[in-house]
Design a protein around this motif. Structure first.
Motif, mmCIF file in Angstrom:
data_model
loop_
_atom_site.group_PDB
_atom_site.id
_atom_site.type_symbol
_atom_site.label_atom_id
_atom_site.label_comp_id
_atom_site.label_asym_id
_atom_site.label_seq_id
_atom_site.Cartn_x
_atom_site.Cartn_y
_atom_site.Cartn_z
ATOM 1 N N ILE A 103 -6.380 -2.979 8.330
ATOM 2 C CA ILE A 103 -6.208 -2.512 6.944
ATOM 3 C C ILE A 103 -7.563 -2.170 6.333
ATOM 4 C CG2 ILE A 103 -5.593 -3.288 4.602
ATOM 5 C CD1 ILE A 103 -3.258 -4.872 5.929
ATOM 6 N N VAL A 120 -7.505 1.846 5.441
ATOM 7 C CA VAL A 120 -7.169 2.264 4.067
ATOM 8 C C VAL A 120 -8.328 3.020 3.389
ATOM 9 C CG1 VAL A 120 -6.525 1.416 1.761
ATOM 10 C CG2 VAL A 120 -5.358 0.533 3.800
ATOM 11 N N ARG A 179 0.843 5.229 7.472
ATOM 12 C CA ARG A 179 0.072 4.770 6.313
ATOM 13 C C ARG A 179 0.823 3.679 5.550
ATOM 14 N NH1 ARG A 179 -1.727 7.821 0.845
ATOM 15 N NH2 ARG A 179 -3.643 6.640 0.480
ATOM 16 N N HIS A 220 0.016 -0.714 3.650
ATOM 17 C CA HIS A 220 0.133 -1.045 2.229
ATOM 18 C C HIS A 220 1.325 -1.956 1.972
ATOM 19 C CE1 HIS A 220 -2.891 1.877 0.621
ATOM 20 N NE2 HIS A 220 -2.705 2.378 1.829
ATOM 21 N N PRO A 245 3.321 -5.456 2.031
ATOM 22 C CA PRO A 245 3.106 -6.908 2.144
ATOM 23 C C PRO A 245 3.952 -7.564 3.232
ATOM 24 C CG PRO A 245 4.275 -6.363 0.102
ATOM 25 C CD PRO A 245 3.834 -5.067 0.708
ATOM 26 N N ILE A 246 5.117 -7.004 3.514
ATOM 27 C CA ILE A 246 5.977 -7.583 4.555
ATOM 28 C C ILE A 246 5.368 -7.332 5.931
ATOM 29 C CG2 ILE A 246 8.264 -7.572 5.617
ATOM 30 C CD1 ILE A 246 8.355 -8.457 2.786
ATOM 31 N N ARG A 290 2.327 -6.842 6.613
ATOM 32 C CA ARG A 290 1.132 -7.676 6.751
ATOM 33 C C ARG A 290 1.521 -9.120 7.102
ATOM 34 N NH1 ARG A 290 -3.244 -9.003 2.023
ATOM 35 N NH2 ARG A 290 -4.248 -10.701 3.156
ATOM 36 N N SER A 318 8.038 -3.544 -3.153
ATOM 37 C CA SER A 318 6.713 -3.574 -3.787
ATOM 38 C C SER A 318 6.329 -2.166 -4.242
ATOM 39 C CB SER A 318 5.658 -4.109 -2.818
ATOM 40 O OG SER A 318 5.302 -3.116 -1.875
ATOM 41 N N GLY A 319 6.850 -1.172 -3.536
ATOM 42 C CA GLY A 319 6.635 0.216 -3.952
ATOM 43 C C GLY A 319 5.323 0.827 -3.473
ATOM 44 N N ASN A 320 4.483 0.040 -2.803
ATOM 45 C CA ASN A 320 3.223 0.601 -2.311
ATOM 46 C C ASN A 320 3.479 1.737 -1.335
ATOM 47 O OD1 ASN A 320 2.970 -2.490 -2.682
ATOM 48 N ND2 ASN A 320 0.901 -1.745 -2.994
ATOM 49 N N LYS A 352 5.907 3.888 -1.175
ATOM 50 C CA LYS A 352 6.259 5.175 -1.801
ATOM 51 C C LYS A 352 5.044 5.809 -2.471
ATOM 52 C CE LYS A 352 7.910 3.806 -6.404
ATOM 53 N NZ LYS A 352 6.917 4.488 -7.219
ATOM 54 N N GLU A 353 4.127 4.971 -2.955
ATOM 55 C CA GLU A 353 2.922 5.497 -3.599
ATOM 56 C C GLU A 353 2.050 6.257 -2.606
ATOM 57 O OE1 GLU A 353 1.852 5.401 -6.851
ATOM 58 O OE2 GLU A 353 3.833 4.582 -7.306
ATOM 59 N N VAL A 354 2.010 5.770 -1.359
ATOM 60 C CA VAL A 354 1.057 6.350 -0.400
ATOM 61 C C VAL A 354 1.697 7.316 0.597
ATOM 62 C CG1 VAL A 354 -0.466 4.343 -0.583
ATOM 63 C CG2 VAL A 354 1.240 4.417 1.245
#
Lengths: 294, 381
Positions: free
Chosen positions: B12, B16, B305, B309, B311-312, B314, B350-352, B354-356
């Protein structure tokens, strides 16, 4: 690690409780409403807690029992266990009263439904029980209408998210607004904190800049790191995974707490679930912004 | 700290910031990603037509093209092309892994070698991959050294990464030279020309597609793009969002090798493969395309990618999802190709991701939909 609970069984129990009590598990409604003394009952504009701040500190006990939930004949005996301590309740009540004070300073005098306030159904939505969420949302919308509510002021991200998504499932003309959109900070605060963002506020509901703005205007200096508190990188606390797999939920919380500790020993949160989930893992002080800037 | 935690944190922290840097230095990539999404949607809206066009275009180039519904059909066709007792080199292909191609070919008595370094390590360790483009991400350099010491010799757990790479390079060069068949996936396929695009950094795909006399490309139907111009975008976008930009190599294959050096007549074969085969795979994709929410998953370009990002991922990455599909994208794909809704249940929205996501896939919404399907049916849980 990686042992999913019996979700179908849990879903049935949640739906049964929601139909009976308007809560996902049996709760003494006085626990939910005990914070409010002088607010008018009902009205056009209501503050809507969904009992999140009040009950969340006790949810951990409920989650620990979930894997063996099907062996319980009824959940009423659990109601005695799912009860926050006095200090936990005092804290939750203070947060809610601070939010009301901030709203009043902004010229808004909300009503409240007291023990008639229903839970939002967020847990159904977040676990994927979409059909059940639809049916429950219909009931809650009807109840709001019956009580004459037109504008609902939410105070936590999970409730706000659930209510803003009702429109996908049931047509209604209720106005849903979050308190962060209506208030200003009321207290000048000095010192440094780091921040754990709410996933829902930050990446789904467009409120990230709103609460960061309030925090910074209050005088607080936020300690940030793009790899830890950036919009794309700030991780979930793990809390929403609790009903599915508590061990993995706790592992996520542990990871998150370790990252945040690198930045500061004083942490701000904006969500009652984040507070409760991170608390056992974060070596330092955690406070909700409503405890600090109002 | 557990070895997975160490390995994924290293990955990561390496990956990132690289992606942020690439996107900031080459802002046109985001525009290309938008165009790519539109082009992919055009195909998904007219999938049958584009599958037909692609099959015909490959045939027009002197290649062979097939459409297969499931794992069994895919294995049968590959088995017929390869035969028995052959040496096969493979460029990392998620779809080939999904369809069990390597194990099937081995069962026929072929010698099969993965040539992507990460996939080679996975093959040697007999473990499932843990990331879509970095399949051995769960291994620390120390564990790689130990594995190579056991399997090839010449290095150990204290060796430098450069020395570990050199040992594998020496071993695989011999396989490339002797290989009868090369098998790859495809990052993109152009419907109008039947061309296959592949992006890589190692050079193993170049070898795999050119050195053996037969090249087989296996890809899901969602890899089709309307034109070669559209298809050329995909390798750029994929490599940029993987943080590996510019890519070292982009390979374009349109049928068997050819020459036009005598009177400008195009003659096949020349120095490269004399046979080219494209196998287009359904295996759940066509059904998913008919579901307006699941369809979004078919836009995934496998940049990986979202993994970094999440959390699961990770927390439990290398056992989350049905191999080779791990991470947030893998939770979607485990359902599409295996009917397995369990990985989706672990989404904490968490939506990370979709952001990336370069394709702007609202992955949490797709997973929410899969959760609902899983909870209300008898699908694998």
């Amino acid at each position: 690690m990686y042992h999913v609970n019996n979700l179908s069984e849990i879903g049935k129990i949640l739906v049964d409780n929601l139909n009976r009590y308007y809560m996902p598990f049996p709760v003494d409604k006085k626990v939910c409403s005990g914070w409010a003394k002088d607010l008018p009952r009902g009205g056009d504009t209501i503050i809507y807690t969904s009992c999140m701040y009040q009950i969340e500190p006790a949810v951990g006990m409920f989650l620990k029992l979930l894997p063996s939930i099907s062996s319980f004949k009824g959940l009423m005996p659990l109601a005695r266990l799912v009860k926050p301590s006095k200090s936990q309740l005092d804290r939750a009540y203070k947060i809610l009263n601070n939010i009301v004070k901030a709203l009043e300073k902004s010229g808004i005098k909300p009503g409240y439904l007291y023990e008639e306030e229903p839970y939002s159904g967020a847990i159904l939505l977040e676990m994927g029980f979409l059909e059940e969420f639809r049916e429950y949302a219909k009931k809650v919308v009807s109840l709001f209408k019956e009580k004459g509510a037109k504008k609902i002021i939410t105070v936590d991200p999970h409730t706000h998210n659930a209510l803003t998504r009702y429109q996908e499932f049931v047509k209604h003309d209720l106005e849903i607004v979050n308190y962060l959109e209506l208030v200003n900070y009321t207290k000048k605060v000095e010192g440094e904190f780091t921040i754990h963002d709410s996933c829902l506020y930050s990446r789904f509901l467009g409120l990230r800049e709103k609460y960061r703005g309030l925090i910074e205007k209050s005088g607080i200096k936020l300690v940030e790191d793009e790899m830890i508190t950036g919009k794309d990188t700030s991780s979930c606390c793990g809390g929403p995974l609790g009903p599915v797999d508590l061990k993995v939920s706790e592992k996520i919380a542990e990871n998150r707490a370790k990252d945040l500790e690198k930045l500061s020993k004083r942490l701000l949160v904006v969500c009652p679930i984040c507070y409760v989930t991170l608390l056992p893992h974060f070596k330092g002080e955690i406070m909700d912004i409503a405890e600090v800037i109002f | 700290m557990l070895s997975w935690d160490i390995a994924v944190n290293r990955a990561i922290n390496n990956a990132v910031p690289k992606v942020y840097k690439v996107l900031s230095e080459h802002p046109y990539v985001e525009e290309l990603a938008k165009r790519l999404r539109e082009a992919k949607l055009e195909v998904l809206n007219n999938l049958e037509k584009y599958v037909e066009e692609t099959l015909q275009s490959v045939k027009n180039n002197g290649g062979n093209a097939y459409y297969v519904h499931d794992e069994k059909e895919a294995q049968e066709i590959v088995g017929k092309i390869v035969g028995k007792g052959k040496i096969v080199v493979m460029g990392k292909s998620m779809v080939a892994y999904e369809l069990g191609i390597r194990k099937y070919l081995e069962s026929l008595g072929n010698e099969v070698w993965e040539t992507d370094l990460g996939e080679f390590l996975i093959q040697q360790a007999n473990e499932p991959p843990s990331h879509i483009i970095a399949p051995a991400i769960h291994m620390t350099k120390e564990s790689v050294g130990k594995l190579l010491k056991e399997k090839l010799g010449g290095v150990d757990e204290n060796s430098k990464v450069e020395d570990m790479v050199a040992v594998v390079r020496k071993f695989l060069r011999d396989k490339f030279v002797k290989a009868d068949v090369g098998i790859t996936g495809a990052n993109a396929i152009a419907a109008d020309t039947g061309s296959v695009l592949l992006v890589e950094n190692e050079g193993n795909i170049r070898f795999t597609t050119v050195a053996p006399q037969i090249h087989i490309a296996i890809a899901g139907v969602e890899k089709i793009l309307p034109t070669l111009a559209d298809a050329m975008i995909e390798p750029l976008v994929q490599s940029a969002y993987a943080g590996l930009y510019p890519p070292t190599y982009v390979n374009l294959t349109s049928g068997p090798s050819s020459t036009a050096d005598i009177e400008h007549n195009r003659v096949r074969p020349a120095h490269g493969p004399k046979e080219f085969h494209l196998i287009l795979v359904d295996n759940g994709r066509v059904k998913a395309n008919k579901d307006s929410v699941l369809r979004e998953a078919l836009l995934c370009i496998r940049c990986g990618r979202c993994h970094f990002h999440c959390p699961i991922y990770r927390a439990i990455g290398n056992i989350w999802g049905d191999p080779p599909y791990s991470g947030p994208m893998g939770a979607m794909w485990s359902y599409i190709v295996k009917g397995d809704a369990k990985p989706a249940m672990y989404c904490v929205h968490s939506g990370n991701c979709k952001e990336v996501c370069p394709m702007r896939i609202n992955i949490p919404r797709v997973l929410e939909h899969i959760k609902n399907l899983g909870l209300h049916s008898q699908t694998k849980m």
